[in-house]
Scaffold this active site. Structure first.
Site, PDB file in Angstrom:
ATOM      1  N   LYS A   1       0.853  -1.190   0.000  1.00 58.06           N
ATOM      2  CA  LYS A   1       0.000   0.000   0.000  1.00 58.06           C
ATOM      3  C   LYS A   1       0.884   1.232   0.000  1.00 58.06           C
ATOM      4  O   LYS A   1       1.772   1.371   0.851  1.00 58.06           O
ATOM      5  CB  LYS A   1      -0.894   0.017   1.244  1.00 58.06           C
ATOM      6  CG  LYS A   1      -1.801   1.237   1.314  1.00 58.06           C
ATOM      7  CD  LYS A   1      -2.791   1.126   2.469  1.00 58.06           C
ATOM      8  CE  LYS A   1      -2.299   1.708   3.761  1.00 58.06           C
ATOM      9  NZ  LYS A   1      -2.132   3.175   3.768  1.00 58.06           N
TER      10      LYS A   1
ATOM     11  N   ASP B   1      -3.455   4.381  -1.838  1.00 62.12           N
ATOM     12  CA  ASP B   1      -4.399   4.811  -0.786  1.00 62.12           C
ATOM     13  C   ASP B   1      -4.401   6.338  -0.700  1.00 62.12           C
ATOM     14  O   ASP B   1      -3.803   6.916   0.200  1.00 62.12           O
ATOM     15  CB  ASP B   1      -3.937   4.164   0.532  1.00 62.12           C
ATOM     16  CG  ASP B   1      -4.793   4.544   1.732  1.00 62.12           C
ATOM     17  OD1 ASP B   1      -5.946   4.974   1.547  1.00 62.12           O
ATOM     18  OD2 ASP B   1      -4.291   4.390   2.866  1.00 62.12           O
TER      19      ASP B   1
ATOM     20  N   LYS C   1      -7.452   8.164  -1.064  1.00 66.83           N
ATOM     21  CA  LYS C   1      -8.764   8.568  -0.500  1.00 66.83           C
ATOM     22  C   LYS C   1      -9.317   9.813  -1.185  1.00 66.83           C
ATOM     23  O   LYS C   1      -9.548  10.843  -0.545  1.00 66.83           O
ATOM     24  CB  LYS C   1      -8.646   8.804   1.005  1.00 66.83           C
ATOM     25  CG  LYS C   1      -8.143   7.606   1.806  1.00 66.83           C
ATOM     26  CD  LYS C   1      -8.155   7.903   3.310  1.00 66.83           C
ATOM     27  CE  LYS C   1      -7.704   6.740   4.142  1.00 66.83           C
ATOM     28  NZ  LYS C   1      -6.271   6.447   4.097  1.00 66.83           N
TER      29      LYS C   1
ATOM     30  N   HIS D   1     -11.683  12.643  -2.710  1.00 70.66           N
ATOM     31  CA  HIS D   1     -12.953  13.222  -2.251  1.00 70.66           C
ATOM     32  C   HIS D   1     -13.043  14.615  -2.858  1.00 70.66           C
ATOM     33  O   HIS D   1     -12.447  15.563  -2.352  1.00 70.66           O
ATOM     34  CB  HIS D   1     -12.958  13.282  -0.707  1.00 70.66           C
ATOM     35  CG  HIS D   1     -14.275  13.667  -0.120  1.00 70.66           C
ATOM     36  ND1 HIS D   1     -14.516  13.592   1.229  1.00 70.66           N
ATOM     37  CD2 HIS D   1     -15.418  14.113  -0.680  1.00 70.66           C
ATOM     38  CE1 HIS D   1     -15.763  13.987   1.469  1.00 70.66           C
ATOM     39  NE2 HIS D   1     -16.324  14.313   0.317  1.00 70.66           N
ATOM     40  N   ASP D   2     -13.791  14.747  -3.970  1.00 76.60           N
ATOM     41  CA  ASP D   2     -13.898  16.043  -4.659  1.00 76.60           C
ATOM     42  C   ASP D   2     -15.159  16.001  -5.508  1.00 76.60           C
ATOM     43  O   ASP D   2     -15.930  15.028  -5.413  1.00 76.60           O
ATOM     44  CB  ASP D   2     -12.632  16.289  -5.506  1.00 76.60           C
ATOM     45  CG  ASP D   2     -12.332  17.772  -5.697  1.00 76.60           C
ATOM     46  OD1 ASP D   2     -13.284  18.544  -5.965  1.00 76.60           O
ATOM     47  OD2 ASP D   2     -11.161  18.165  -5.600  1.00 76.60           O
ATOM     48  N   ILE D   3     -15.390  17.008  -6.335  1.00 72.82           N
ATOM     49  CA  ILE D   3     -16.593  16.976  -7.175  1.00 72.82           C
ATOM     50  C   ILE D   3     -16.441  15.843  -8.199  1.00 72.82           C
ATOM     51  O   ILE D   3     -15.313  15.458  -8.553  1.00 72.82           O
ATOM     52  CB  ILE D   3     -16.861  18.331  -7.871  1.00 72.82           C
ATOM     53  CG1 ILE D   3     -15.696  18.733  -8.776  1.00 72.82           C
ATOM     54  CG2 ILE D   3     -17.151  19.402  -6.843  1.00 72.82           C
ATOM     55  CD1 ILE D   3     -15.997  19.951  -9.635  1.00 72.82           C
ATOM     56  N   PRO D   4     -17.573  15.264  -8.657  1.00 75.86           N
ATOM     57  CA  PRO D   4     -17.499  14.084  -9.529  1.00 75.86           C
ATOM     58  C   PRO D   4     -16.586  14.243 -10.736  1.00 75.86           C
ATOM     59  O   PRO D   4     -15.792  13.345 -11.052  1.00 75.86           O
ATOM     60  CB  PRO D   4     -18.963  13.878  -9.945  1.00 75.86           C
ATOM     61  CG  PRO D   4     -19.753  14.397  -8.789  1.00 75.86           C
ATOM     62  CD  PRO D   4     -18.976  15.583  -8.291  1.00 75.86           C
ATOM     63  N   ASN D   5     -16.655  15.377 -11.416  1.00 77.83           N
ATOM     64  CA  ASN D   5     -15.851  15.542 -12.634  1.00 77.83           C
ATOM     65  C   ASN D   5     -14.350  15.490 -12.333  1.00 77.83           C
ATOM     66  O   ASN D   5     -13.576  14.865 -13.065  1.00 77.83           O
ATOM     67  CB  ASN D   5     -16.218  16.877 -13.309  1.00 77.83           C
ATOM     68  CG  ASN D   5     -15.504  17.053 -14.624  1.00 77.83           C
ATOM     69  OD1 ASN D   5     -15.585  16.190 -15.497  1.00 77.83           O
ATOM     70  ND2 ASN D   5     -14.792  18.145 -14.766  1.00 77.83           N
TER      71      ASN D   5
ATOM     72  N   ARG E   1      -2.855  -6.320  14.789  1.00 71.63           N
ATOM     73  CA  ARG E   1      -1.769  -6.407  15.777  1.00 71.63           C
ATOM     74  C   ARG E   1      -1.681  -7.839  16.301  1.00 71.63           C
ATOM     75  O   ARG E   1      -2.690  -8.542  16.358  1.00 71.63           O
ATOM     76  CB  ARG E   1      -2.027  -5.457  16.971  1.00 71.63           C
ATOM     77  CG  ARG E   1      -1.899  -3.978  16.625  1.00 71.63           C
ATOM     78  CD  ARG E   1      -0.505  -3.576  16.211  1.00 71.63           C
ATOM     79  NE  ARG E   1      -0.359  -2.159  15.902  1.00 71.63           N
ATOM     80  CZ  ARG E   1      -0.549  -1.612  14.696  1.00 71.63           C
ATOM     81  NH1 ARG E   1      -0.928  -2.357  13.685  1.00 71.63           N
ATOM     82  NH2 ARG E   1      -0.352  -0.331  14.513  1.00 71.63           N
TER      83      ARG E   1
ATOM     84  N   GLN F   1      -3.807   2.471  17.065  1.00 70.37           N
ATOM     85  CA  GLN F   1      -4.999   1.774  16.587  1.00 70.37           C
ATOM     86  C   GLN F   1      -5.841   1.366  17.798  1.00 70.37           C
ATOM     87  O   GLN F   1      -5.304   1.025  18.852  1.00 70.37           O
ATOM     88  CB  GLN F   1      -4.605   0.519  15.789  1.00 70.37           C
ATOM     89  CG  GLN F   1      -3.844   0.830  14.510  1.00 70.37           C
ATOM     90  CD  GLN F   1      -4.741   1.341  13.390  1.00 70.37           C
ATOM     91  OE1 GLN F   1      -5.895   1.674  13.625  1.00 70.37           O
ATOM     92  NE2 GLN F   1      -4.202   1.410  12.193  1.00 70.37           N
TER      93      GLN F   1
ATOM     94  N   GLY G   1       0.999  -2.297   8.766  1.00 75.54           N
ATOM     95  CA  GLY G   1       2.094  -1.337   8.657  1.00 75.54           C
ATOM     96  C   GLY G   1       3.176  -1.615   9.667  1.00 75.54           C
ATOM     97  O   GLY G   1       4.019  -2.500   9.499  1.00 75.54           O
ATOM     98  N   ARG G   2       3.129  -0.869  10.769  1.00 73.13           N
ATOM     99  CA  ARG G   2       4.214  -0.914  11.756  1.00 73.13           C
ATOM    100  C   ARG G   2       4.574  -2.286  12.296  1.00 73.13           C
ATOM    101  O   ARG G   2       5.776  -2.530  12.537  1.00 73.13           O
ATOM    102  CB  ARG G   2       3.896   0.065  12.901  1.00 73.13           C
ATOM    103  CG  ARG G   2       4.062   1.514  12.474  1.00 73.13           C
ATOM    104  CD  ARG G   2       3.342   2.475  13.376  1.00 73.13           C
ATOM    105  NE  ARG G   2       1.894   2.369  13.214  1.00 73.13           N
ATOM    106  CZ  ARG G   2       1.008   3.114  13.862  1.00 73.13           C
ATOM    107  NH1 ARG G   2       1.423   4.023  14.733  1.00 73.13           N
ATOM    108  NH2 ARG G   2      -0.280   2.954  13.642  1.00 73.13           N
TER     109      ARG G   2
HETATM  110  O1  C5P Z   1       1.034   0.795  11.201  1.00 75.29           O
HETATM  111  P1  C5P Z   1      -0.379   0.321  11.027  1.00 75.29           P
HETATM  112  O2  C5P Z   1      -0.498  -1.192  10.868  1.00 75.29           O
HETATM  113  O3  C5P Z   1      -1.318   0.861  12.078  1.00 75.29           O
HETATM  114  O4  C5P Z   1      -0.801   0.942   9.611  1.00 75.29           O
HETATM  115  C1  C5P Z   1      -2.100   0.840   9.111  1.00 75.29           C
HETATM  116  C2  C5P Z   1      -2.163   1.498   7.752  1.00 75.29           C
HETATM  117  O5  C5P Z   1      -3.521   1.497   7.312  1.00 75.29           O
HETATM  118  C3  C5P Z   1      -1.702   2.951   7.714  1.00 75.29           C
HETATM  119  O6  C5P Z   1      -1.086   3.170   6.438  1.00 75.29           O
HETATM  120  C4  C5P Z   1      -2.987   3.749   7.823  1.00 75.29           C
HETATM  121  O7  C5P Z   1      -2.902   4.984   7.146  1.00 75.29           O
HETATM  122  C5  C5P Z   1      -3.970   2.836   7.103  1.00 75.29           C
HETATM  123  N1  C5P Z   1      -5.357   3.017   7.516  1.00 75.29           N
HETATM  124  C6  C5P Z   1      -5.818   2.815   8.814  1.00 75.29           C
HETATM  125  N2  C5P Z   1      -7.138   2.988   9.140  1.00 75.29           N
HETATM  126  C7  C5P Z   1      -8.022   3.343   8.197  1.00 75.29           C
HETATM  127  C8  C5P Z   1      -7.586   3.541   6.882  1.00 75.29           C
HETATM  128  C9  C5P Z   1      -6.231   3.366   6.578  1.00 75.29           C
HETATM  129  O8  C5P Z   1      -5.025   2.466   9.701  1.00 75.29           O
HETATM  130  N3  C5P Z   1      -9.306   3.473   8.507  1.00 75.29           N
END
Ligand code: C5P
Length: 233
Positions: free
Chosen positions: A32, A59, A61, A63-67, A183, A192, A212-213
Site C-alpha cells: 500500500k 491509498d 482517499k 474526495h472532490d466533485i465528480p468531474n 496487531r 490503533q 504497517g508498523r
Molecule cells: O502501522 P499500522 O499497521 O497501524 O498501519 C495501518 C495502515 O492502514 C496505515 O497506512 C494507515 O494509514 C492505514 N489506515 C488505517 N485505518 C483506516 C484507513 C487506513 O489504519 N481506517
C-alpha cells in the site's frame, strides 16, 4: 474467498522504501502506497514498485466533485495500479464518476479495484455527532455507506475486521473488506483502537489485511510478513 496481506509502505524516501522491499526475495508482498510516500516521491515510485513485480494499493482517499474525481481516476488508472480508493462521503454520484474514470483509463482492459472509505477508524461517535452532525450509530453509517458504494459499482470498503462479518452478511462475499488495525496479541496497539490479530481477521471474514508498523518496524520484517501470511492466507 480472496485473501492477501497488504504491507503499508509508510515511508517518505525512495531509498528507505526500496531497501525495505529488497528484503523480500521469495514472495513479493502486495503493498500500500499512501499519501506520505506518494506526495514525497510521486508516480516514479509507483512505476518502480510495479516494475519490481508488486501489486499496489494506492491509498489516496479521493474526495472532490465528480468531474474532478473522474478525471483524476483516469490518470491514476494509467499507472497500472491494482487498487485505489475514494471517500464514500463524496456521494454516490462521485463514486460512480470514479468508476467511470477508472474504466476509461485502465490498461490491458483490467480496471483496478475501487474501494470506499466509509468512516475513518479514527472518528469517534462523539465526533460524528458534533463535527459532522450525524446522529446515527457509526455501525449504521458504515453499513449505509457500504450499500451506496456497492450500488455505485465499487468493489468493497475499508473497515475494521470487526465489521467484516456484518458487511459480508449484508452485501455478499464478493464485496471486499480491506481491514487495517492488525496487531499480534503480545505487541502494543500504537494508535490503533479496534484491533485484531491476522488469525482473528481471517475468522471474521476480512479479504485483505493492511499491516504497517508490525512489519515495517520489526527487527525481522520478512519473518513477521510470513507469519501474517501463515495466519491469514
Ligand atoms: O502501522 P499500522 O499497521 O497501524 O498501519 C495501518 C495502515 O492502514 C496505515 O497506512 C494507515 O494509514 C492505514 N489506515 C488505517 N485505518 C483506516 C484507513 C487506513 O489504519 N481506517
Amino acid at each position: 474467498m480472496k485473501r492477501d496481506v497488504i504491507v503499508a509502505l509508510d515511508f517518505s524516501t525512495r531509498e528507505e522504501t526500496l531497501v525495505f522491499l529488497d528484503c523480500f526475495t521469495n514472495r513479493k508482498p502486495y503493498v500500500k502506497v499512501g499519501m506520505e510516500l506518494f506526495y514525497a516521491q510521486g508516480i516514479d515510485i509507483i512505476r518502480e514498485i510495479k516494475r519490481r513485480g508488486h501489486q499496489v494499493f494506492l491509498d489516496l482517499k479521493l474526495h472532490d466533485i465528480p468531474n474532478t474525481v473522474k478525471k483524476s481516476m483516469k490518470v491514476l488508472a494509467g499507472l497500472d495500479i491494482d487498487m485505489v480508493n475514494v471517500h464514500a462521503a463524496g456521494t454516490s454520484a462521485m463514486m460512480q464518476a470514479a468508476v467511470e474514470g477508472l474504466a476509461a483509463g485502465c490498461l490491458h482492459g483490467k480496471r483496478p479495484l475501487l474501494i470506499a472509505v466509509t468512516q475513518l477508524t479514527s472518528t469517534s461517535q462523539q465526533q460524528l455527532k458534533e463535527d459532522l452532525l450525524i446522529d446515527k450509530p457509526i455501525k449504521d453509517v458504515v453499513a449505509h455507506y457500504a450499500q451506496r458504494a456497492k450500488q455505485a459499482g465499487l468493489d468493497g470498503i475499508v473497515c475494521s475486521p470487526l465489521e467484516s462479518g456484518v458487511i459480508h452478511h449484508l452485501h455478499g462475499d464478493e464485496f471486499l473488506t480491506i481491514t487495517p488495525g492488525i496487531r499480534f496479541a503480545e505487541k502494543g496497539n500504537d494508535d490503533q483502537i479496534r484491533i485484531t490479530s491476522p488469525a482473528q481477521a481471517k475468522a471474521l471474514g476480512s479479504n485483505y489485511i493492511v499491516v504497517g508498523r508490525p512489519i515495517t518496524q520489526a527487527a525481522d520484517p520478512v519473518a513477521v510478513y510470513h507469519r501474517c501470511i501463515e495466519e491469514f492466507v
